[in-house]
Write a protein that holds these residues in place. Structure first.
Motif, PDB file in Angstrom:
ATOM      1  N   ASP A 194      65.975  96.072  57.745  1.00  0.00           N
ATOM      2  CA  ASP A 194      65.520  96.646  56.481  1.00  0.00           C
ATOM      3  C   ASP A 194      66.319  96.038  55.337  1.00  0.00           C
ATOM      4  OD1 ASP A 194      64.758  98.182  54.340  1.00  0.00           O
ATOM      5  OD2 ASP A 194      64.922 100.096  55.383  1.00  0.00           O
ATOM      6  N   PRO A 195      65.685  95.252  54.453  1.00  0.00           N
ATOM      7  CA  PRO A 195      66.438  94.582  53.382  1.00  0.00           C
ATOM      8  C   PRO A 195      67.022  95.551  52.363  1.00  0.00           C
ATOM      9  CG  PRO A 195      64.074  94.281  53.073  1.00  0.00           C
ATOM     10  CD  PRO A 195      64.249  94.928  54.408  1.00  0.00           C
ATOM     11  N   ALA A 196      66.469  96.749  52.282  1.00  0.00           N
ATOM     12  CA  ALA A 196      66.947  97.722  51.299  1.00  0.00           C
ATOM     13  C   ALA A 196      68.003  98.657  51.863  1.00  0.00           C
ATOM     14  CB  ALA A 196      65.767  98.532  50.759  1.00  0.00           C
ATOM     15  N   ASP A 197      68.334  98.495  53.124  1.00  0.00           N
ATOM     16  CA  ASP A 197      69.279  99.410  53.774  1.00  0.00           C
ATOM     17  C   ASP A 197      70.709  98.954  53.494  1.00  0.00           C
ATOM     18  OD1 ASP A 197      70.507 101.277  55.296  1.00  0.00           O
ATOM     19  OD2 ASP A 197      69.748 100.585  57.228  1.00  0.00           O
ATOM     20  N   LYS A 198      71.431  99.709  52.691  1.00  0.00           N
ATOM     21  CA  LYS A 198      72.807  99.361  52.339  1.00  0.00           C
ATOM     22  C   LYS A 198      73.820  99.928  53.321  1.00  0.00           C
ATOM     23  CE  LYS A 198      71.188  97.345  48.696  1.00  0.00           C
ATOM     24  NZ  LYS A 198      71.096  95.858  48.686  1.00  0.00           N
ATOM     25  N   THR A 199      73.407 100.890  54.118  1.00  0.00           N
ATOM     26  CA  THR A 199      74.295 101.487  55.131  1.00  0.00           C
ATOM     27  C   THR A 199      73.600 101.442  56.489  1.00  0.00           C
ATOM     28  OG1 THR A 199      73.430 103.693  54.590  1.00  0.00           O
ATOM     29  CG2 THR A 199      75.452 102.982  53.476  1.00  0.00           C
ATOM     30  N   PRO A 200      73.617 100.301  57.156  1.00  0.00           N
ATOM     31  CA  PRO A 200      72.834 100.138  58.394  1.00  0.00           C
ATOM     32  C   PRO A 200      73.351 100.940  59.575  1.00  0.00           C
ATOM     33  CG  PRO A 200      74.210  98.222  58.010  1.00  0.00           C
ATOM     34  CD  PRO A 200      74.345  99.080  56.794  1.00  0.00           C
ATOM     35  N   LEU A 201      74.564 101.526  59.465  1.00  0.00           N
ATOM     36  CA  LEU A 201      75.153 102.228  60.610  1.00  0.00           C
ATOM     37  C   LEU A 201      75.150 101.297  61.820  1.00  0.00           C
ATOM     38  CD1 LEU A 201      73.598 105.792  60.107  1.00  0.00           C
ATOM     39  CD2 LEU A 201      75.861 104.982  59.414  1.00  0.00           C
ATOM     40  N   ASN A 202      74.454 101.661  62.897  1.00  0.00           N
ATOM     41  CA  ASN A 202      74.398 100.777  64.059  1.00  0.00           C
ATOM     42  C   ASN A 202      73.034 100.098  64.206  1.00  0.00           C
ATOM     43  OD1 ASN A 202      73.013 103.077  64.729  1.00  0.00           O
ATOM     44  ND2 ASN A 202      74.028 103.408  66.698  1.00  0.00           N
ATOM     45  N   ASP A 243      53.026  99.709  55.487  1.00  0.00           N
ATOM     46  CA  ASP A 243      54.186 100.601  55.381  1.00  0.00           C
ATOM     47  C   ASP A 243      55.501  99.912  55.716  1.00  0.00           C
ATOM     48  OD1 ASP A 243      52.441 102.623  54.723  1.00  0.00           O
ATOM     49  OD2 ASP A 243      52.346 103.451  56.754  1.00  0.00           O
ATOM     50  N   ASN A 244      55.473  98.590  55.906  1.00  0.00           N
ATOM     51  CA  ASN A 244      56.683  97.805  56.207  1.00  0.00           C
ATOM     52  C   ASN A 244      57.313  98.178  57.551  1.00  0.00           C
ATOM     53  OD1 ASN A 244      56.796  96.093  53.862  1.00  0.00           O
ATOM     54  ND2 ASN A 244      57.410  97.892  52.685  1.00  0.00           N
ATOM     55  N   TRP A 245      56.484  98.420  58.546  1.00  0.00           N
ATOM     56  CA  TRP A 245      56.904  98.570  59.928  1.00  0.00           C
ATOM     57  C   TRP A 245      58.002  99.627  60.090  1.00  0.00           C
ATOM     58  CZ3 TRP A 245      53.768  95.725  63.048  1.00  0.00           C
ATOM     59  CH2 TRP A 245      53.103  94.651  62.453  1.00  0.00           C
ATOM     60  N   PRO A 246      57.704 100.888  59.807  1.00  0.00           N
ATOM     61  CA  PRO A 246      58.734 101.932  59.896  1.00  0.00           C
ATOM     62  C   PRO A 246      59.150 102.222  61.338  1.00  0.00           C
ATOM     63  CG  PRO A 246      56.821 102.643  58.593  1.00  0.00           C
ATOM     64  CD  PRO A 246      56.422 101.411  59.344  1.00  0.00           C
ATOM     65  N   GLU A 247      60.308 102.828  61.448  1.00  0.00           N
ATOM     66  CA  GLU A 247      60.818 103.258  62.745  1.00  0.00           C
ATOM     67  C   GLU A 247      60.000 104.419  63.298  1.00  0.00           C
ATOM     68  OE1 GLU A 247      65.065 104.910  64.608  1.00  0.00           O
ATOM     69  OE2 GLU A 247      64.739 104.849  62.446  1.00  0.00           O
ATOM     70  N   TYR A 248      59.691 105.391  62.443  1.00  0.00           N
ATOM     71  CA  TYR A 248      58.932 106.562  62.876  1.00  0.00           C
ATOM     72  C   TYR A 248      58.221 107.168  61.677  1.00  0.00           C
ATOM     73  CZ  TYR A 248      62.789 109.325  60.908  1.00  0.00           C
ATOM     74  OH  TYR A 248      63.728 109.870  60.065  1.00  0.00           O
ATOM     75  N   TYR A 249      57.278 108.078  61.968  1.00  0.00           N
ATOM     76  CA  TYR A 249      56.511 108.787  60.943  1.00  0.00           C
ATOM     77  C   TYR A 249      56.740 110.284  61.097  1.00  0.00           C
ATOM     78  CZ  TYR A 249      53.893 104.538  59.733  1.00  0.00           C
ATOM     79  OH  TYR A 249      53.539 103.281  59.304  1.00  0.00           O
ATOM     80  N   ASP A 250      56.626 110.982  59.981  1.00  0.00           N
ATOM     81  CA  ASP A 250      56.818 112.431  59.945  1.00  0.00           C
ATOM     82  C   ASP A 250      55.499 113.168  59.754  1.00  0.00           C
ATOM     83  OD1 ASP A 250      59.495 112.163  60.308  1.00  0.00           O
ATOM     84  OD2 ASP A 250      60.088 112.714  58.271  1.00  0.00           O
ATOM     85  N   THR A 251      55.582 114.465  59.836  1.00  0.00           N
ATOM     86  CA  THR A 251      54.510 115.459  59.709  1.00  0.00           C
ATOM     87  C   THR A 251      53.716 115.549  61.009  1.00  0.00           C
ATOM     88  OG1 THR A 251      52.679 114.130  58.820  1.00  0.00           O
ATOM     89  CG2 THR A 251      54.306 114.983  57.237  1.00  0.00           C
ATOM     90  N   LYS A 252      53.004 116.629  61.155  1.00  0.00           N
ATOM     91  CA  LYS A 252      52.276 116.904  62.391  1.00  0.00           C
ATOM     92  C   LYS A 252      51.210 115.859  62.681  1.00  0.00           C
ATOM     93  CE  LYS A 252      50.175 120.790  64.866  1.00  0.00           C
ATOM     94  NZ  LYS A 252      49.779 122.214  64.781  1.00  0.00           N
ATOM     95  N   SER A 253      50.642 115.280  61.651  1.00  0.00           N
ATOM     96  CA  SER A 253      49.605 114.261  61.834  1.00  0.00           C
ATOM     97  C   SER A 253      50.146 112.840  61.732  1.00  0.00           C
ATOM     98  CB  SER A 253      48.495 114.452  60.796  1.00  0.00           C
ATOM     99  OG  SER A 253      49.001 114.245  59.486  1.00  0.00           O
ATOM    100  N   ARG A 287      64.120 103.732  59.085  1.00  0.00           N
ATOM    101  CA  ARG A 287      64.384 102.352  58.668  1.00  0.00           C
ATOM    102  C   ARG A 287      63.069 101.591  58.643  1.00  0.00           C
ATOM    103  NH1 ARG A 287      69.101 105.172  58.832  1.00  0.00           N
ATOM    104  NH2 ARG A 287      70.847 103.835  58.232  1.00  0.00           N
ATOM    105  N   LEU A 288      62.985 100.643  57.728  1.00  0.00           N
ATOM    106  CA  LEU A 288      61.829  99.757  57.670  1.00  0.00           C
ATOM    107  C   LEU A 288      62.148  98.471  58.421  1.00  0.00           C
ATOM    108  CD1 LEU A 288      60.791 100.281  53.933  1.00  0.00           C
ATOM    109  CD2 LEU A 288      60.086 101.576  55.963  1.00  0.00           C
ATOM    110  N   HIS A 289      61.104  97.681  58.675  1.00  0.00           N
ATOM    111  CA  HIS A 289      61.256  96.463  59.475  1.00  0.00           C
ATOM    112  C   HIS A 289      61.991  96.778  60.777  1.00  0.00           C
ATOM    113  CE1 HIS A 289      60.821  93.667  55.693  1.00  0.00           C
ATOM    114  NE2 HIS A 289      59.739  94.371  55.966  1.00  0.00           N
ATOM    115  N   GLN A 290      61.581  97.868  61.422  1.00  0.00           N
ATOM    116  CA  GLN A 290      62.169  98.271  62.700  1.00  0.00           C
ATOM    117  C   GLN A 290      61.656  97.341  63.788  1.00  0.00           C
ATOM    118  OE1 GLN A 290      64.319 100.815  62.853  1.00  0.00           O
ATOM    119  NE2 GLN A 290      64.656 100.906  65.064  1.00  0.00           N
TER     120      GLN A 290
END
Length: 682
Positions: free
Chosen positions: A223-231, A602-612, A621-624
């Motif tokens: 993710d190019p916008a992720d400033k704190t990538p953690l692991n 959506d730039n290849w997200p890691e996961y999606y939220d909400t019931k649907s 994270r993007l570009h997962q």
């Protein structure tokens, strides 16, 4: 030979070392003494001979550092521990000449150690590529003399030529060679890729991590916008599996082979948390390639591998699934490439055995399922899956079947193979009989009597009927069913966990009828499992007071988010594999078409939220990478379903006839298998 050092002189591809924080266990990287080897290697590129030295190798594999200086060659002293290796620079008089198109690298290493004792064997290898061991003859014994490997290779450009020619992602006419792996399909298949596939391949290539000039894995996310990538800037074993399959199906085997080799090297290092070490054989959850300054040499740097065995993870949980995924991937590598020699090598045989010994070790548990803590698999946070979660059992069963195929049977392994067969038989019966839930079974549980004290008890686990959740009564259809998420004394977790159910299909842990029922349930409840983005990691989500008690109020696992009912596109490739096996490709095609509408946008997200699955995850994270790789693997499997057959298992009827109880001479035990035999093979 007394302990000493060995010297490596490298002018082309200097090797690097592995950074370990806790030292080294035992006298061998593979956990035991070394066998005597008498190795004969033929071929033009590799020459291997036994040789005595004033300075030989001690019984460990050494590591050397890479000095990043184009004007100097590396002169590396290998110590008995990787962490104490030293590097010196040398003038042109050292080693071999420079200035010709062909260069020579002489490397003195200690032999690979094994715990194989009191037997002789031979390992024949046919490894693809310019540099390979073509034949290795191993004879019994526990002492090893140092070996000298003379390697001749061309310039670096030739070494990466094959890799770069597979996929060209910078041109408008991008072609992927599907099925060009040696030993799988001799015909080169090319097709024009869609724009989304071109983008996916470019992003997947961009995520590749190199170690000492060779690709060894893919980052979890870029993710190019992720400033704190953690692991997320590390290479995870479980995350790399879909990437590995995408590369293998495209004919790119080098990165997968390198990954398997380097993670195997990491396996046998000592892991310690608060002065306690887990069992030998644990695989790391992830590793990171770091470039660190070289002490005493200003301007020089070295590359090191820094693994995480759980000592840095949230909750400090050991990654139980890493070793299981590693075995599954090793089998897939051999099946797709035809390079079975890799899994037959002594160090890989030993690595498999270490993992199996860790999993098959006897304890207090009465069940054949693996007992694990919360957060020890893909769901790596507190979600109430401690005990015997289905995901771990399905991967465990798959790894056992892989190991049974790959283990070389001899006097040193016959007892282990017998233990694997017994565990496979007991585990398949246990899951099929006690984890299955459909309308008929739920009605049976509803009428259970409790507090039964008898070997003939029907309610063996003392399950209280009031545990049946209210949502399940009206939700379960007349046709179809699933394997519940967990089973312990007086506890059944009725949540549907997608990965565990899909791998039960892939590995034939479930019966044919049960596997069909799982897909029928997914089809009938499509709006619950898929909706706007495939696929829910579990269903339903924990909500309200239940969420607060079970997750501890985890702000990341809020209802219908992340692991608590979030939608994970990476599960698409496993769903595709299961559908192809069961002849339901139309379901997989429907899910892939649905994902294609949004993933790139959506730039290849890691996961999606909400019931649907309508929103991009709030902390996604993007570009997962495994989202990207899961999509590509699904596309290639659908276009080449014959290759999918290399990755799944059919029913093994011999397992149904194997029962450890039959070997018991006492009549005190009564086997449940024969009483329920009609349920085992349906």
């Amino acid at each position: 030979m007394s302990s000493s050092n060995c010297i490596g002189i490298c002018t082309v591809r200097p090797c690097c070392r592995i950074l370990m924080g806790y030292g080294y266990r035992g006298s061998s990287i593979f956990g035991s003494g070394q066998p005597k080897l008498n190795r004969k290697v033929t071929g033009n590129l590799w020459k291997l001979r036994s040789r005595s030295h004033d300075r030989g190798c001690s019984s460990q594999i050494g590591g050397c550092m890479r000095v990043i200086d184009p004007n100097q060659r590396d002169f590396s002293v290998f110590d008995s521990n990787w962490g104490r290796s030293r590097v010196y620079t040398a003038s042109s008089r050292v080693g071999c000449g420079s200035g010709s198109s062909r260069r020579r690298c002489v490397l003195v290493i200690s032999n690979v150690a094994s715990d194989i004792k009191n037997h002789s064997t031979s390992v024949e290898t046919q490894v693809n590529g310019k540099s390979s061991f073509e034949s290795i003859y191993i004879q019994g014994g526990l002492n090893v003399k140092p070996l000298v490997i003379e390697r001749t290779e061309t310039d670096r450009g030739d070494l990466v030529k094959d890799e770069e020619s597979r996929v060209e992602v910078n041109s408008s006419n991008v072609n992927v060679n599907v099925g060009n792996s040696k030993g799988l399909n001799d015909n080169k298949i090319e097709r024009e890729l869609s724009d989304i596939e071109k983008e996916a391949w470019r992003l997947l290539r961009d995520s590749v991590v190199s170690y000492c000039g060779t690709p060894v894995g893919t980052l979890a996310a870029t993710d190019p916008a992720d400033k704190t990538p953690l692991n997320y800037d590390q290479v995870f074993i479980r995350d790399f599996v879909p990437s590995a399959l995408a590369f293998l199906l495209n004919g790119d085997a080098e990165i997968v082979k390198n990954f398997l080799l380097h993670t195997l090297q990491l396996q046998s290092w000592e892991k310690t948390v608060d002065c306690h070490s887990p069992g030998q054989g644990l695989m790391p959850a992830s590793f990171k390639v770091r470039t660190v300054p070289l002490d005493g040499n200003p301007g020089a740097f070295e590359e090191v591998l820094d693994p995480d065995f759980g000592e840095s993870a949230i909750g400090r949980v050991a990654p139980v699934d890493s070793g299981l995924w590693w075995i599954i991937l090793l089998r897939a590598y051999g099946k797709i490439t035809g390079d079975y020699a890799l899994q037959e090598r002594v160090e890989f045989q030993t690595g498999i055995r270490l993992i199996l010994n860790l999993c098959l070790k006897n304890g207090f548990d009465m069940f054949p399922t693996l007992l694990v803590t919360d957060g020890s698999c893909m769901i790596d946070r507190r979600m109430g899956i401690h005990g015997h979660p289905l995901e771990i059992q399905a991967l465990f069963y798959s790894a056992l079947r892989c190991s049974r195929e790959m283990l070389i049977v001899n006097d040193g392994t016959k007892d282990l193979v017998a233990a694997v067969n017994n565990r496979l038989s007991a585990l398949s019966f246990h899951i099929r009989e006690y984890y299955w839930a459909d309308m008929k079974k739920i009605n049976e549980i509803y009428r259970y009597k409790t507090e039964e004290y008898s070997t003939d008890a029907i309610n063996k686990f003392n399950i209280y009927p009031d545990q049946i959740p209210s949502w399940l009564v009206d939700w379960i259809p007349e046709e179809g069913g699933y394997l519940i998420g967990n089973l312990q004394p007086a506890h059944m977790d009725f949540r549907f966990f997608t990965l565990g159910n899909l791998w039960s299909i892939v590995s034939s842990l479930g019966t044919q009828k049960q596997n069909e029922g799982i897909l029928n349930l997914i089809e009938a409840k499509w709006d619950d499992f898929v909706a706007q983005m495939p696929l829910k990691i579990c269903y339903p989500a924990l909500e309200y007071e239940e969420w607060r008690i079970i997750t501890g109020g985890d702000p990341k696992n809020t209802p219908w988010s992340y692991h608590n009912g979030g939608s994970w596109p990476t599960l698409l490739w496993q769903f595709t594999l299961a559908c192809i096996k069961m002849g339901r490709t139309e379901l997989a095609q429907k899910a892939v078409a649905l994902a294609e509408k949004r993933l790139s946008m959506d730039n290849w997200p890691e996961y999606y939220d909400t019931k649907s699955g309508r929103f991009i995850g709030k902390q996604s994270r993007l570009h997962q990478t495994w989202t990207i790789a899961g999509y590509l693997t699904s596309k290639m499997l659908l276009e080449n379903p014959d290759k999918a057959s290399l990755l799944f298992w059919e029913e093994d009827y011999e397992l149904l006839e194997t029962c450890v109880c039959a070997l018991n001479k006492t009549s005190r035990k009564k086997c449940s298998r024969f009483a329920a035999k009609s349920q085992v093979a349906v």
